[in-house]
Design a protein around this motif. Structure first.
Motif, PDB file in Angstrom:
ATOM      1  N   ALA A   1       0.756  -1.148   0.085  1.00  0.00           N
ATOM      2  CA  ALA A   1       0.023  -0.215   0.019  1.00  0.00           C
ATOM      3  C   ALA A   1       0.749   1.228  -0.074  1.00  0.00           C
ATOM      4  O   ALA A   1       2.027   1.189   0.720  1.00  0.00           O
ATOM      5  N   ARG A   2       0.676   2.105  -0.820  1.00  0.00           N
ATOM      6  CA  ARG A   2       1.194   3.372  -0.759  1.00  0.00           C
ATOM      7  C   ARG A   2       0.145   4.363  -0.847  1.00  0.00           C
ATOM      8  O   ARG A   2      -0.920   4.245  -1.622  1.00  0.00           O
ATOM      9  N   GLY A   3       0.380   5.567  -0.225  1.00  0.00           N
ATOM     10  CA  GLY A   3      -0.432   6.582  -0.236  1.00  0.00           C
ATOM     11  C   GLY A   3      -0.111   7.948   0.301  1.00  0.00           C
ATOM     12  O   GLY A   3       1.049   8.079   0.635  1.00  0.00           O
ATOM     13  N   ARG A   4      -1.218   8.755   0.641  1.00  0.00           N
ATOM     14  CA  ARG A   4      -1.071  10.191   1.233  1.00  0.00           C
ATOM     15  C   ARG A   4      -1.977  10.186   2.409  1.00  0.00           C
ATOM     16  O   ARG A   4      -3.134   9.932   2.094  1.00  0.00           O
ATOM     17  N   ILE A   5      -1.409  10.939   3.400  1.00  0.00           N
ATOM     18  CA  ILE A   5      -2.227  11.393   4.343  1.00  0.00           C
ATOM     19  C   ILE A   5      -2.349  12.693   4.439  1.00  0.00           C
ATOM     20  O   ILE A   5      -0.993  13.520   4.594  1.00  0.00           O
ATOM     21  N   ALA A   6      -3.562  13.558   4.486  1.00  0.00           N
ATOM     22  CA  ALA A   6      -3.397  14.973   4.905  1.00  0.00           C
ATOM     23  C   ALA A   6      -4.276  15.257   5.997  1.00  0.00           C
ATOM     24  O   ALA A   6      -5.465  15.114   6.101  1.00  0.00           O
ATOM     25  N   LEU A   7      -3.746  15.910   6.928  1.00  0.00           N
ATOM     26  CA  LEU A   7      -4.298  16.256   8.100  1.00  0.00           C
ATOM     27  C   LEU A   7      -4.266  17.712   8.530  1.00  0.00           C
ATOM     28  O   LEU A   7      -3.469  18.265   8.331  1.00  0.00           O
ATOM     29  N   GLU A   8      -5.348  18.272   9.473  1.00  0.00           N
ATOM     30  CA  GLU A   8      -4.931  19.594   9.944  1.00  0.00           C
ATOM     31  C   GLU A   8      -5.458  19.649  11.343  1.00  0.00           C
ATOM     32  O   GLU A   8      -6.737  19.257  11.777  1.00  0.00           O
ATOM     33  N   LEU A   9      -4.598  19.944  12.071  1.00  0.00           N
ATOM     34  CA  LEU A   9      -5.091  20.137  13.577  1.00  0.00           C
ATOM     35  C   LEU A   9      -4.427  21.510  14.029  1.00  0.00           C
ATOM     36  O   LEU A   9      -3.761  22.161  13.698  1.00  0.00           O
ATOM     37  N   SER A  10      -5.261  21.790  15.274  1.00  0.00           N
ATOM     38  CA  SER A  10      -4.734  23.132  16.007  1.00  0.00           C
ATOM     39  C   SER A  10      -4.002  22.575  17.193  1.00  0.00           C
ATOM     40  O   SER A  10      -4.463  21.435  17.770  1.00  0.00           O
ATOM     41  N   ALA A  11      -3.562  23.370  17.964  1.00  0.00           N
ATOM     42  CA  ALA A  11      -2.600  23.061  19.293  1.00  0.00           C
ATOM     43  C   ALA A  11      -2.421  24.400  19.803  1.00  0.00           C
ATOM     44  O   ALA A  11      -2.282  25.521  19.282  1.00  0.00           O
ATOM     45  N   ASP A  12      -2.361  24.470  21.206  1.00  0.00           N
ATOM     46  CA  ASP A  12      -1.637  25.749  21.847  1.00  0.00           C
ATOM     47  C   ASP A  12      -0.175  25.832  21.761  1.00  0.00           C
ATOM     48  O   ASP A  12       0.427  24.624  22.125  1.00  0.00           O
ATOM     49  N   CYS A  13       0.315  26.690  21.390  1.00  0.00           N
ATOM     50  CA  CYS A  13       1.837  26.742  21.387  1.00  0.00           C
ATOM     51  C   CYS A  13       2.482  26.419  22.616  1.00  0.00           C
ATOM     52  O   CYS A  13       1.846  26.927  23.899  1.00  0.00           O
ATOM     53  N   SER A  14       3.384  25.626  22.679  1.00  0.00           N
ATOM     54  CA  SER A  14       3.948  25.208  24.086  1.00  0.00           C
ATOM     55  C   SER A  14       4.790  26.453  24.834  1.00  0.00           C
ATOM     56  O   SER A  14       5.264  26.126  25.925  1.00  0.00           O
ATOM     57  N   ARG A  15       5.005  27.347  23.917  1.00  0.00           N
ATOM     58  CA  ARG A  15       5.651  28.347  24.636  1.00  0.00           C
ATOM     59  C   ARG A  15       4.845  29.810  24.983  1.00  0.00           C
ATOM     60  O   ARG A  15       4.950  30.233  25.986  1.00  0.00           O
ATOM     61  N   CYS A  16       3.998  29.995  23.976  1.00  0.00           N
ATOM     62  CA  CYS A  16       3.243  31.294  24.316  1.00  0.00           C
ATOM     63  C   CYS A  16       1.714  30.974  24.575  1.00  0.00           C
ATOM     64  O   CYS A  16       0.848  32.097  24.896  1.00  0.00           O
ATOM     65  N   LEU A  17       1.552  29.891  24.359  1.00  0.00           N
ATOM     66  CA  LEU A  17       0.255  29.200  24.554  1.00  0.00           C
ATOM     67  C   LEU A  17      -0.974  29.582  23.376  1.00  0.00           C
ATOM     68  O   LEU A  17      -2.149  29.643  23.678  1.00  0.00           O
ATOM     69  N   GLY A  18      -0.576  30.484  22.426  1.00  0.00           N
ATOM     70  CA  GLY A  18      -1.208  30.880  21.552  1.00  0.00           C
ATOM     71  C   GLY A  18      -1.735  29.975  20.576  1.00  0.00           C
ATOM     72  O   GLY A  18      -1.091  28.807  20.600  1.00  0.00           O
ATOM     73  N   GLU A  19      -2.899  30.103  20.017  1.00  0.00           N
ATOM     74  CA  GLU A  19      -3.400  28.913  19.119  1.00  0.00           C
ATOM     75  C   GLU A  19      -2.854  28.785  17.981  1.00  0.00           C
ATOM     76  O   GLU A  19      -2.406  30.010  17.238  1.00  0.00           O
ATOM     77  N   THR A  20      -2.253  27.614  17.249  1.00  0.00           N
ATOM     78  CA  THR A  20      -1.451  27.813  16.231  1.00  0.00           C
ATOM     79  C   THR A  20      -2.002  26.274  15.378  1.00  0.00           C
ATOM     80  O   THR A  20      -2.832  25.512  15.871  1.00  0.00           O
ATOM     81  N   THR A  21      -2.210  26.530  14.195  1.00  0.00           N
ATOM     82  CA  THR A  21      -2.606  25.325  13.159  1.00  0.00           C
ATOM     83  C   THR A  21      -1.421  24.638  12.735  1.00  0.00           C
ATOM     84  O   THR A  21      -0.529  25.208  12.280  1.00  0.00           O
ATOM     85  N   LEU A  22      -1.642  23.450  12.626  1.00  0.00           N
ATOM     86  CA  LEU A  22      -0.494  22.487  12.161  1.00  0.00           C
ATOM     87  C   LEU A  22      -0.857  21.483  11.130  1.00  0.00           C
ATOM     88  O   LEU A  22      -1.958  20.619  11.293  1.00  0.00           O
ATOM     89  N   GLY A  23      -0.250  21.610   9.990  1.00  0.00           N
ATOM     90  CA  GLY A  23      -0.688  20.811   8.832  1.00  0.00           C
ATOM     91  C   GLY A  23       0.181  19.494   8.878  1.00  0.00           C
ATOM     92  O   GLY A  23       1.417  19.806   8.954  1.00  0.00           O
ATOM     93  N   LEU A  24      -0.255  18.499   8.651  1.00  0.00           N
ATOM     94  CA  LEU A  24       0.402  17.179   8.506  1.00  0.00           C
ATOM     95  C   LEU A  24       0.095  16.537   7.105  1.00  0.00           C
ATOM     96  O   LEU A  24      -0.967  16.231   6.712  1.00  0.00           O
ATOM     97  N   ASN A  25       1.119  16.546   6.151  1.00  0.00           N
ATOM     98  CA  ASN A  25       0.901  16.155   4.901  1.00  0.00           C
ATOM     99  C   ASN A  25       2.003  15.096   4.471  1.00  0.00           C
ATOM    100  O   ASN A  25       3.043  15.632   4.397  1.00  0.00           O
ATOM    101  N   THR A  26       1.680  13.706   4.620  1.00  0.00           N
ATOM    102  CA  THR A  26       2.909  12.919   4.451  1.00  0.00           C
ATOM    103  C   THR A  26       2.444  11.742   3.592  1.00  0.00           C
ATOM    104  O   THR A  26       1.347  11.125   3.379  1.00  0.00           O
TER     105      THR A  26
END
Ligand SMILES: [Zn+2]
Ligand SMILES: [Zn+2]
Length: 176
Positions: free
Chosen positions: A56-81
């Motif tokens: 099997a070969r393929g691609r995973i695309a996800l989008e997540l949000s998290a609080d920055c571990s330094r400033c606690l501001g909301e940040t969006t993180l894309g995962l495309n693998t």
């Protein structure tokens, strides 16, 4: 994310489906710094290498949000693998090399059971491999002032004398 072996014909099988945000949140588990905010996507092409072995070969695309571990501001993180994996029936996978080292060529090995390939395990593995332990809004995030709590990305605070940030990072390491 499940494909029965019988569905994989001579031309293989194409899978194209959402990774629901509910599934993703459940996979991330309790205590995760990440929030699943929208559905992701999984696409894959499956082929039978022989009667029992599936590639099997393929691609995973996800989008997540998290609080920055330094400033606690909301940040969006894309995962495309991209992923590539060879799947063997459970119990029939090739053994690890003589010294217990896994051959780099064998890195992408997984198993399936009951003639059904379940790609959710691969999505799960990729999520945990790729997501950072401590999400940051930016590599250069200045964080919060440990004295007054001001977000230093928005400018310096009035605390004096100002501690050197690199020093501060070291100090926090020790405290942690
Ligand atoms: Zn930040
Ligand atoms: Zn301050």
């Amino acid at each position: 994310m499940r494909v029965h072996l019988d569905e994989i014909g001579p031309d293989g099988f194409d899978l194209d489906e959402p990774v629901t945000k509910e599934w993703l949140q459940a996979t991330l588990g309790p205590g995760t710094p990440f929030r699943s905010v929208k559905d992701g996507h999984l696409s894959a092409h499956l082929e039978r290498l022989d009667e029992h072995v599936v590639h099997a070969r393929g691609r995973i695309a996800l989008e997540l949000s998290a609080d920055c571990s330094r400033c606690l501001g909301e940040t969006t993180l894309g995962l495309n693998t991209r992923f590539q994996v060879t799947l063997f029936p459970a119990g029939k996978e090739p053994p690890p090399g003589p010294d217990g080292e896994i051959d780099p060529d064998d890195m992408g090995i997984s198993t399936y059971a009951d003639k059904e390939v379940d790609l959710s395990q691969i999505v799960n593995d990729e999520v945990f491999l790729q997501l950072p332990m401590n999400p940051l809004c930016s590599e250069s995030c200045a964080g919060l002032c440990p004295n007054c709590g001001k977000n230093l990305n928005e400018g310096a605070c009035q605390c004096a004398p100002r501690a050197d940030l690199r020093w501060e990072a070291l100090r926090q390491l020790k405290v942690d």
